[in-house]
Design a protein around this motif. Structure first.
Motif, mmCIF file in Angstrom:
data_model
loop_
_atom_site.group_PDB
_atom_site.id
_atom_site.type_symbol
_atom_site.label_atom_id
_atom_site.label_comp_id
_atom_site.label_asym_id
_atom_site.label_seq_id
_atom_site.Cartn_x
_atom_site.Cartn_y
_atom_site.Cartn_z
ATOM 1 N N GLN A 130 0.830 -1.212 0.000
ATOM 2 C CA GLN A 130 0.000 0.000 0.000
ATOM 3 C C GLN A 130 0.870 1.270 0.000
ATOM 4 O OE1 GLN A 130 -0.597 2.263 2.893
ATOM 5 N NE2 GLN A 130 -1.608 3.548 1.354
ATOM 6 N N GLU A 131 1.949 1.259 0.787
ATOM 7 C CA GLU A 131 2.840 2.439 0.786
ATOM 8 C C GLU A 131 3.375 2.710 -0.613
ATOM 9 O OE1 GLU A 131 6.236 2.802 3.392
ATOM 10 O OE2 GLU A 131 5.035 2.060 5.064
ATOM 11 N N ASN A 132 3.652 1.625 -1.329
ATOM 12 C CA ASN A 132 4.130 1.786 -2.706
ATOM 13 C C ASN A 132 3.015 2.323 -3.600
ATOM 14 O OD1 ASN A 132 6.595 0.678 -1.927
ATOM 15 N ND2 ASN A 132 6.005 -1.397 -2.534
ATOM 16 N N MET A 133 1.809 1.776 -3.426
ATOM 17 C CA MET A 133 0.663 2.183 -4.249
ATOM 18 C C MET A 133 0.323 3.659 -4.014
ATOM 19 S SD MET A 133 -0.365 -0.204 -6.191
ATOM 20 C CE MET A 133 1.257 -0.898 -6.397
ATOM 21 N N ALA A 134 0.582 4.140 -2.781
ATOM 22 C CA ALA A 134 0.289 5.538 -2.454
ATOM 23 C C ALA A 134 1.150 6.485 -3.292
ATOM 24 C CB ALA A 134 0.516 5.786 -0.964
ATOM 25 N N LYS A 135 2.267 5.974 -3.839
ATOM 26 C CA LYS A 135 3.160 6.824 -4.641
ATOM 27 C C LYS A 135 2.721 6.898 -6.101
ATOM 28 C CE LYS A 135 7.261 6.667 -1.801
ATOM 29 N NZ LYS A 135 7.071 5.685 -0.730
ATOM 30 N N LEU A 136 1.707 6.114 -6.489
ATOM 31 C CA LEU A 136 1.209 6.182 -7.877
ATOM 32 C C LEU A 136 0.221 7.343 -8.002
ATOM 33 C CD1 LEU A 136 0.586 2.420 -8.781
ATOM 34 C CD2 LEU A 136 2.699 3.741 -8.820
ATOM 35 N N SER A 137 -0.210 7.593 -9.223
ATOM 36 C CA SER A 137 -1.180 8.677 -9.442
ATOM 37 C C SER A 137 -2.588 8.183 -9.102
ATOM 38 C CB SER A 137 -1.133 9.118 -10.905
ATOM 39 O OG SER A 137 -1.559 8.046 -11.730
ATOM 40 N N ASP A 138 -3.508 9.137 -8.858
ATOM 41 C CA ASP A 138 -4.907 8.765 -8.618
ATOM 42 C C ASP A 138 -5.449 7.977 -9.807
ATOM 43 O OD1 ASP A 138 -5.128 9.934 -6.115
ATOM 44 O OD2 ASP A 138 -5.751 11.886 -6.908
ATOM 45 N N GLU A 139 -5.045 8.365 -11.010
ATOM 46 C CA GLU A 139 -5.536 7.677 -12.228
ATOM 47 C C GLU A 139 -5.106 6.222 -12.219
ATOM 48 O OE1 GLU A 139 -3.883 10.646 -12.333
ATOM 49 O OE2 GLU A 139 -5.707 11.835 -12.683
ATOM 50 N N ASP A 140 -3.861 5.963 -11.843
ATOM 51 C CA ASP A 140 -3.378 4.578 -11.836
ATOM 52 C C ASP A 140 -4.096 3.743 -10.772
ATOM 53 O OD1 ASP A 140 -1.753 4.740 -14.031
ATOM 54 O OD2 ASP A 140 0.128 4.933 -12.918
ATOM 55 N N ARG A 141 -4.313 4.342 -9.596
ATOM 56 C CA ARG A 141 -5.033 3.580 -8.552
ATOM 57 C C ARG A 141 -6.476 3.314 -8.982
ATOM 58 N NH1 ARG A 141 -1.722 6.822 -5.053
ATOM 59 N NH2 ARG A 141 -3.255 8.484 -5.337
#
Ligand code: HEC
Ligand code: HEC
Length: 307
Positions: free
Chosen positions: A277-288
């Motif tokens: 999740q910490e890694n996913m938080a570094k992606l863009s809103d569009e990617d999530r």
């Protein structure tokens, strides 16, 4: 008669090992494929670095903040086949990959083959990274080049016979190394295609969330439906849209949980998912959002374990 039989047996053994030899040959990328690789862009590569979770395994155990960028290796991965240790992936020439060419890096990521021509163990999730585009691999290489050196030497894996024979992995790869998408989706839906790319490729969600068979191959019929954890204790939840999985979560809630670390019930993610999740938080809103839409679209499969 005995003599004749032993000659036949010998012949079979020779043919058998020749077949084994051919079937287990490493499948390197050809020079023309490598020549077609685009130049990498380190800034774009940072996104792939977090999407791919490289630091989760290749930084020192428990590293936080900037220490995650020191890829000294050492994280221990317990599996039914033995214990693997993620190697040093820093720019150190001796102990890391500082001396590697883009071609050597690409062969590791997309073919699971080392510069010495040996097969890697799929504890390194190259069965997912094989789906990455050449551009994303080149960008990632460029980004990793900007990270610090560290002289820690890599630990040898602790695995018993016959799994300690890397050559045998060639057979396993014939069955399970496939760069084709797992789930067919409409080509026209760009968000869904992006979500599929991230989940099935760099973000390797299936490496944990898809159950495996006895030889460690993914059970595609139960894609992302959860199962027993690889380390032998506990289980991994179902993240398909089945009622036993994320059926009760909206796509927005899934995307939000990947950003904030809180589930719709305000639980926080635990164990290895906290790091993901910490890694996913570094992606863009569009990617999530794209990841969430993909999870809501794929076949809903009942869990084989209780969440
Ligand atoms: C789940 C843990 C895990 C993750 C995540 C992971 N790796 Fe690894 N990686 C490993 C293990 C274990 C090996 C050793 C494989 C072997 O010895 O066969 C490895 C080996 C490698 C190697 C070969 C190194 C060498 O010295 O031969 C490269 C290159 C590599 N990983 C790159 C990456 C990159 C880039 C990422 C992120 C996109 C990544 N890895 C993410 C576990 C991981
Ligand atoms: C390294 C293994 C690992 C990877 C990779 C991984 N997960 Fe997880 N995931 C887990 C574990 C373990 C849990 C259970 C966490 C807990 O107990 O709090 C979990 C829980 C979840 C949950 C919460 C499910 C629930 O019912 O509470 C979601 C959503 C989720 N993961 C999505 C993803 C997505 C999307 C990806 C890919 C981007 C991913 N995971 C990659 C291990 C992983």
């Amino acid at each position: 008669m005995i003599k004749k039989l032993s000659i036949v047996a010998l012949l079979f053994a020779v043919i058998g090992s020749a077949v084994f030899w051919v079937l287990t040959l490493p499948n390197n990328m050809q020079p023309n494929e490598l020549a077609a690789f685009p130049d990498g862009d380190a800034d774009a590569g940072e996104t792939m670095f977090w999407a791919g979770g490289c630091a989760s395994c290749h930084a020192a155990k428990g590293a936080t903040g900037d220490a995650k960028l020191v890829l000294s290796g050492g994280v221990e991965l317990k599996t039914p086949f033995g214990t693997f240790y993620a190697p040093n992936l820093s720019q150190d020439q001796q102990n890391g990959i500082g001396g590697w060419s883009l071609g050597q890096f690409a062969n590791a990521m997309k073919r699971g083959v080392s510069p010495q021509g040996e097969h890697y163990y799929p504890a390194f999730p190259y069965t997912s990274y094989t789906r990455m585009t050449d551009k994303d691999v080149a960008d990632l290489y460029a980004y990793i080049k900007t990270l610090p050196k560290d002289a820690t030497s890599s630990k040898p894996h602790e695995i018993g016979f016959p799994f300690n024979i890397r050559r045998g992995l060639g057979l396993w790869k014939k069955l399970y190394l496939d760069s084709a998408p797992v789930i067919a989706v409409e080509d026209g839906n760009a968000q869904l295609v992006r979500g599929r790319y991230l989940v099935e490729g760099p973000a390797h969600c299936g490496a944990c969330h898809t159950p495996r068979n006895l030889i460690g191959g993914p059970d595609i019929k139960k894609w992302l439906a959860g199962g027993p954890a690889a380390e032998g204790t506990g289980s991994i939840p179902n993240i398909t849209a089945h009622a036993s999985g994320l059926g009760g979560w909206s796509a927005e809630e899934i995307a939000d949980s990947l950003k904030t670390g809180f589930t719709p019930e305000f639980d926080s993610f635990g164990s290895s998912m906290a790091d993901v999740q910490e890694n996913m938080a570094k992606l863009s809103d569009e990617d999530r959002a794209a990841i969430a839409v993909y999870l809501k679209t794929i076949p809903a499969v009942e869990s084989s374990v209780k969440n």
